[in-house]
Design a protein around this motif. Structure first.
Motif, PDB file in Angstrom:
ATOM      1  N   CYS A  38       0.825  -1.217   0.000  1.00 27.57           N
ATOM      2  CA  CYS A  38       0.000   0.000   0.000  1.00 27.57           C
ATOM      3  C   CYS A  38       0.857   1.265   0.000  1.00 27.57           C
ATOM      4  CB  CYS A  38      -0.978  -0.004   1.171  1.00 27.57           C
ATOM      5  SG  CYS A  38      -2.201  -1.310   1.107  1.00 27.57           S
ATOM      6  N   LEU A  39       1.729   1.381  -0.989  1.00 25.74           N
ATOM      7  CA  LEU A  39       2.640   2.524  -1.110  1.00 25.74           C
ATOM      8  C   LEU A  39       3.437   2.750   0.169  1.00 25.74           C
ATOM      9  CD1 LEU A  39       0.425   5.009  -3.137  1.00 25.74           C
ATOM     10  CD2 LEU A  39       2.394   3.716  -3.952  1.00 25.74           C
ATOM     11  N   GLY A  40       3.867   1.662   0.776  1.00 27.38           N
ATOM     12  CA  GLY A  40       4.725   1.737   1.950  1.00 27.38           C
ATOM     13  C   GLY A  40       4.014   1.906   3.269  1.00 27.38           C
ATOM     14  N   MET A  41       2.685   1.919   3.272  1.00 27.25           N
ATOM     15  CA  MET A  41       1.948   2.178   4.505  1.00 27.25           C
ATOM     16  C   MET A  41       1.866   0.975   5.434  1.00 27.25           C
ATOM     17  SD  MET A  41      -1.197   4.706   3.432  1.00 27.25           S
ATOM     18  CE  MET A  41      -1.684   3.961   1.886  1.00 27.25           C
ATOM     19  N   LEU A  42       1.820  -0.255   4.880  1.00 27.30           N
ATOM     20  CA  LEU A  42       1.567  -1.430   5.713  1.00 27.30           C
ATOM     21  C   LEU A  42       2.587  -2.539   5.488  1.00 27.30           C
ATOM     22  CD1 LEU A  42      -2.294  -1.848   5.184  1.00 27.30           C
ATOM     23  CD2 LEU A  42      -1.134  -0.719   7.091  1.00 27.30           C
ATOM     24  N   THR A  43       2.988  -3.167   6.587  1.00 24.35           N
ATOM     25  CA  THR A  43       3.770  -4.393   6.466  1.00 24.35           C
ATOM     26  C   THR A  43       2.810  -5.499   6.039  1.00 24.35           C
ATOM     27  OG1 THR A  43       3.389  -5.002   8.775  1.00 24.35           O
ATOM     28  CG2 THR A  43       5.383  -3.702   8.294  1.00 24.35           C
ATOM     29  N   GLU A  44       3.338  -6.579   5.510  1.00 30.65           N
ATOM     30  CA  GLU A  44       2.489  -7.686   5.070  1.00 30.65           C
ATOM     31  C   GLU A  44       1.707  -8.274   6.247  1.00 30.65           C
ATOM     32  OE1 GLU A  44       2.730 -11.794   2.463  1.00 30.65           O
ATOM     33  OE2 GLU A  44       4.488 -10.522   2.626  1.00 30.65           O
ATOM     34  N   GLN A  45       2.352  -8.369   7.393  1.00 29.77           N
ATOM     35  CA  GLN A  45       1.692  -8.927   8.578  1.00 29.77           C
ATOM     36  C   GLN A  45       0.492  -8.074   8.987  1.00 29.77           C
ATOM     37  OE1 GLN A  45       4.259  -9.372  11.972  1.00 29.77           O
ATOM     38  NE2 GLN A  45       2.610 -10.099  13.289  1.00 29.77           N
ATOM     39  N   THR A  46       0.685  -6.767   9.048  1.00 37.01           N
ATOM     40  CA  THR A  46      -0.410  -5.879   9.445  1.00 37.01           C
ATOM     41  C   THR A  46      -1.504  -5.860   8.386  1.00 37.01           C
ATOM     42  OG1 THR A  46       1.099  -4.526  10.734  1.00 37.01           O
ATOM     43  CG2 THR A  46      -0.988  -3.524  10.140  1.00 37.01           C
ATOM     44  N   ALA A  47      -1.128  -5.902   7.118  1.00 39.25           N
ATOM     45  CA  ALA A  47      -2.123  -5.889   6.035  1.00 39.25           C
ATOM     46  C   ALA A  47      -3.072  -7.074   6.147  1.00 39.25           C
ATOM     47  CB  ALA A  47      -1.430  -5.892   4.683  1.00 39.25           C
ATOM     48  N   GLY A  48      -2.608  -8.190   6.698  1.00 40.96           N
ATOM     49  CA  GLY A  48      -3.436  -9.382   6.816  1.00 40.96           C
ATOM     50  C   GLY A  48      -4.270  -9.459   8.084  1.00 40.96           C
ATOM     51  N   LEU A  49      -4.165  -8.465   8.962  1.00 44.82           N
ATOM     52  CA  LEU A  49      -4.929  -8.501  10.213  1.00 44.82           C
ATOM     53  C   LEU A  49      -6.439  -8.456   9.990  1.00 44.82           C
ATOM     54  CD1 LEU A  49      -2.985  -6.186  12.711  1.00 44.82           C
ATOM     55  CD2 LEU A  49      -3.283  -8.664  12.829  1.00 44.82           C
TER      56      LEU A  49
END
Length: 197
Positions: A38-49
């Motif tokens: 997301c243009l640097g906004m989210l780590t993969e782990q957080t994006a999957g929460l």
């Protein structure tokens, strides 16, 4: 060759080297956009929460609307991109389920907090709601993001209906995850633009 004629080529070489160095120099913006979603906004782990509980790999689509009819193209896609966080379906690998969207907008007014939404806290202005969350970036960000005419820069998170149904309308858990996602987005944007409060 006359020394006068050597000065201009030497100046041009130095100027080209400076421009190349500035463009290649690792900035926080470039680093975060290369390693995060997301243009640097989210780590993969957080994006999957935020998910609907049905599994499947996280797939993020950073959608920039077609600007073929536009006379000017934005130099920074942050204001023209909507980040769609999806999950792959187990039975059909090509189809996906939308989990939520995340986007950044300049605005002059903040939306009122809806019923059931809670303040985001942590020194931030905004709220986390059952279907949508909005958090304002620190005051100095508009200038750093080359939007000095905007009073606010707002990060908006919208949860899909499928996610709500999949989580059995468990708003408390979903709001906790929503807060984590939107706060990480705000923190990473303030790092990218060096505009923390």
């Amino acid at each position: 060759m006359n020394k006068k004629h050597l000065v201009l080529p030497a100046v041009l070489v130095v100027a080209a080297a400076v421009v190349a160095t500035v463009q290649l120099w690792p900035t926080e913006l470039k680093k975060l956009r290369e390693q995060n979603l997301c243009l640097g906004m989210l780590t993969e782990q957080t994006a999957g929460l935020i998910h609907d509980g049905k599994g499947g790999a996280v797939v993020v689509d950073e959608s920039i609307p077609d600007s073929s009819g536009s006379a000017t193209k934005a130099s920074d896609p942050i204001f023209s991109t909507i980040c769609f966080a999806n999950r792959k379906n187990a039975d059909d690998k090509s189809s996906m389920r939308l989990q939520y969207t995340l986007d950044v907008r300049p605005t002059d007014t903040l939306n009122d907090r809806p019923k059931g939404a809670i303040p985001v806290k942590g020194g931030l202005t905004g709220w986390v709601g059952q279907r949508q969350s909005e958090v304002q970036l620190p005051d100095g960000c508009a200038k750093e993001m080359k939007r000095p005419e905007a009073r606010y820069i707002t990060v908006t998170l919208k949860i899909s209906q499928n996610t709500l149904v999949g989580r059995d309308w468990d708003y408390a858990s979903l709001m906790k995850d929503s807060r984590t996602v939107i706060v990480e987005a705000v923190e990473n944007l303030t790092k990218q633009y060096d505009c923390s409060a």
